[in-house]
Design an enzyme around this catalytic site. Structure first.
Site, PDB file in Angstrom:
ATOM      1  N   ASP A  61      -1.575  -6.835  -1.661  1.00  0.00           N
ATOM      2  CA  ASP A  61      -2.662  -5.963  -1.747  1.00  0.00           C
ATOM      3  C   ASP A  61      -2.659  -5.163  -3.047  1.00  0.00           C
ATOM      4  OD1 ASP A  61      -4.832  -4.188  -1.534  1.00  0.00           O
ATOM      5  OD2 ASP A  61      -4.423  -3.523   0.532  1.00  0.00           O
ATOM      6  N   LYS A  83     -11.398  -2.228  -6.551  1.00  0.00           N
ATOM      7  CA  LYS A  83     -11.503  -0.992  -7.286  1.00  0.00           C
ATOM      8  C   LYS A  83     -11.785  -1.385  -8.670  1.00  0.00           C
ATOM      9  CE  LYS A  83      -9.347   2.107  -3.966  1.00  0.00           C
ATOM     10  NZ  LYS A  83      -8.096   1.749  -2.974  1.00  0.00           N
ATOM     11  N   PHE A 137      -1.835   1.720   3.397  1.00  0.00           N
ATOM     12  CA  PHE A 137      -3.406   1.931   3.501  1.00  0.00           C
ATOM     13  C   PHE A 137      -3.899   0.363   3.091  1.00  0.00           C
ATOM     14  CE2 PHE A 137      -7.396   2.742   1.805  1.00  0.00           C
ATOM     15  CZ  PHE A 137      -7.822   3.570   2.986  1.00  0.00           C
TER      16      PHE A 137
HETATM   17  C1  LIG Z   1      -8.878   1.618  -1.455  1.00  0.00           C
HETATM   18  C2  LIG Z   1      -7.816   0.539  -1.087  1.00  0.00           C
HETATM   19  C3  LIG Z   1      -8.071  -0.620  -0.053  1.00  0.00           C
HETATM   20  C4  LIG Z   1      -9.739  -0.156   0.502  1.00  0.00           C
HETATM   21  O1  LIG Z   1     -10.583  -0.540  -0.274  1.00  0.00           O
HETATM   22  P1  LIG Z   1     -12.230  -0.032  -0.113  1.00  0.00           P
HETATM   23  O2  LIG Z   1     -12.815  -0.554  -1.337  1.00  0.00           O
HETATM   24  O3  LIG Z   1     -12.191   1.442   0.141  1.00  0.00           O
HETATM   25  O4  LIG Z   1     -12.572  -0.708   1.214  1.00  0.00           O
HETATM   26  C5  LIG Z   1      -7.584  -1.358   0.292  1.00  0.00           C
HETATM   27  N1  LIG Z   1      -6.175  -1.609   0.016  1.00  0.00           N
HETATM   28  C6  LIG Z   1      -5.532  -0.660  -0.959  1.00  0.00           C
HETATM   29  C7  LIG Z   1      -4.362  -0.761  -1.174  1.00  0.00           C
HETATM   30  C8  LIG Z   1      -6.416   0.476  -1.201  1.00  0.00           C
HETATM   31  O5  LIG Z   1      -5.877   1.399  -2.390  1.00  0.00           O
END
Ligand SMILES: *Cc1c(COP(=O)(O)O)cnc(C)c1O
Length: 396
Positions: free
Chosen positions: A222, A251, A137
């Site tokens: 990520d 986040k 994701f």
């Molecule tokens: C939440 C998330 C994203 C995307 O972040 P948004 O602020 O919702 O665009 C990308 N990578 C990971 C691993 C995430 O958990």
């Protein structure tokens, strides 16, 4: 009309929220419009690692909003340099590029890796490839969902951006076989969050690091959900003792007050971007910079990483001790725990709904996994209270 009726009447239907209307929050607690209190064990997908409405971060937001909020990067602003310094000192990288959402940070890293591949590695124009992993994701843009393995994320949204290939997560030998002369980067979550808190075998990232170094490809981690203390280390890739080439944060970078994301890398990579190559109207604005600095300071000053490690180990131990015919596996790191149920349990959602009626908010992921990820400010007593509720709900 009631708030939920207004949502239904006017809102797009791209979410199916639990039937709880949150009205205010503080620390690990949220209250609904009838004044009922819940322990938040989702923490907005780890955006509120510092706890809801942390006074120091709220203060930074208010103070900076009164002064100047958005300038655009057509001009310098007085907050941005200190934000870059704090992020670089925390991560050990030389350069920071600010965006807003996580998906934008991922898109930025994709552009960075491609331009690096063409200008530094010598990949023929238009041939750069990025390797990612099944069950990933990375966000919801068209490019990103194009390399998702989740049918619902893709179906109906093509055509997609070419240049991505998926490998099995946790299989370093597949990566070794796949990284070639046209590979710009390997993009990986150290632990797959939305995928169901999937922890790869020990040494997986270390082996990816080795393959990328040998074949001159960038390793992009990520850490948007796994970073900033969630797994009991500041960054989840530290569990494997590696240093990536590019790291993405979002986040909890802003403690849940305002979207702030960042891409960090060393100068030799980041400097492939020249003025005009990339940008964002809100990226790096003074409010975002001030909020993120406060959010990082709270993580460090309140020793939230240590709390995540200590209480996470305790929680994992308790949950692993649960004897229940419903539970297939309990896994995780730090205060990031997935309880995978057997198919026969009928999906994780009803269990999350039952927990909600008892005052504990959590969210299923991938149908069969109950995800447990409270704010990292949680204390032992609150944690015990939550674990008691979970143990109860797992008894058929
Ligand atoms: C939440 C998330 C994203 C995307 O972040 P948004 O602020 O919702 O665009 C990308 N990578 C990971 C691993 C995430 O958990």
């Amino acid at each position: 009309m009631k708030p939920t009726e207004l949502e239904e009447r006017y809102g797009a239907r791209n979410y199916a929220p639990l039937d709880i209307v949150i009205d205010r929050a503080e620390g690990v607690w949220v209250w609904d419009i009838d004044g009922r209190r819940y322990l938040d064990c989702l923490a907005a997908y780890s955006a509120v690692n510092q706890g809801h409405c942390h006074p120091r971060i709220v203060e930074a937001l208010i103070r900076q909003s009164r002064k100047v909020a958005v300038t655009s990067r057509a001009f310098h602003n007085a907050e941005l340099g200190a934000f870059f310094r704090d992020v670089c000192e925390l991560t050990g990288f030389e350069r920071a590029l600010p965006m807003n959402t996580g998906a934008e940070a991922v898109e930025t890293a994709i552009k960075l890796a491609r331009k690096w591949a063409y200008t530094r590695k010598g990949v023929p124009s238009g041939e750069a490839e990025i390797l990612a992993f099944a069950n990933n994701f990375h966000g919801r843009t068209t490019t990103i969902v194009g390399f998702s393995s989740e049918p619902q994320y893709r179906e109906g949204f093509g055509p997609f951006t070419p240049g991505f290939e998926l490998l099995p997560f946790g299989d370093a030998s597949a990566a070794r076989a796949a990284v070639g002369p046209n590979t710009a980067a390997v993009l990986v979550e150290p632990i797959q969050g939305e995928g169901g808190i999937v922890v790869p075998p020990d040494g997986f990232l270390a082996e990816l690091r080795e393959v990328c170094s040998e074949r001159d490809a960038l390793l992009i981690v990520d850490e948007i959900q796994s970073g900033l203390g969630r797994t009991g280390r500041m960054f989840a890739h530290e569990h494997d003792g590696i240093r990536p080439d590019v790291m993405l944060l979002g986040k909890a970078l802003s403690g849940g007050l305002y979207p702030v994301s960042v891409v960090v890398a060393d100068a030799e990579i980041m400097d492939v971007f020249q003025p005009g190559d990339h940008g964002s109207t809100y990226g790096g604005n003074p409010v975002g910079a001030a909020v993120a600095r406060a959010a990082l300071a709270v993580l460090q000053d309140e020793r939230l990483v240590e709390n995540s490690a200590r209480l996470g180990e305790y929680a994992l131990g308790r949950l692993r001790g649960v004897r229940s015919p419903l539970v297939r596996e309990v896994r995780g790191r730090g205060l990031w725990i997935g309880i995978e149920l057997h198919e026969s349990a009928g999906g994780a959602r009803p269990y999350c709904e039952k927990l909600a009626t008892q005052g504990l908010l959590c969210k299923e992921t991938h149908d069969h996994v109950i995800r447990f990820a409270p704010p990292l400010v949680i204390g032992r007593e609150e944690l015990d209270w939550a674990l008691d509720r979970i143990e109860e709900v797992l008894q058929p």
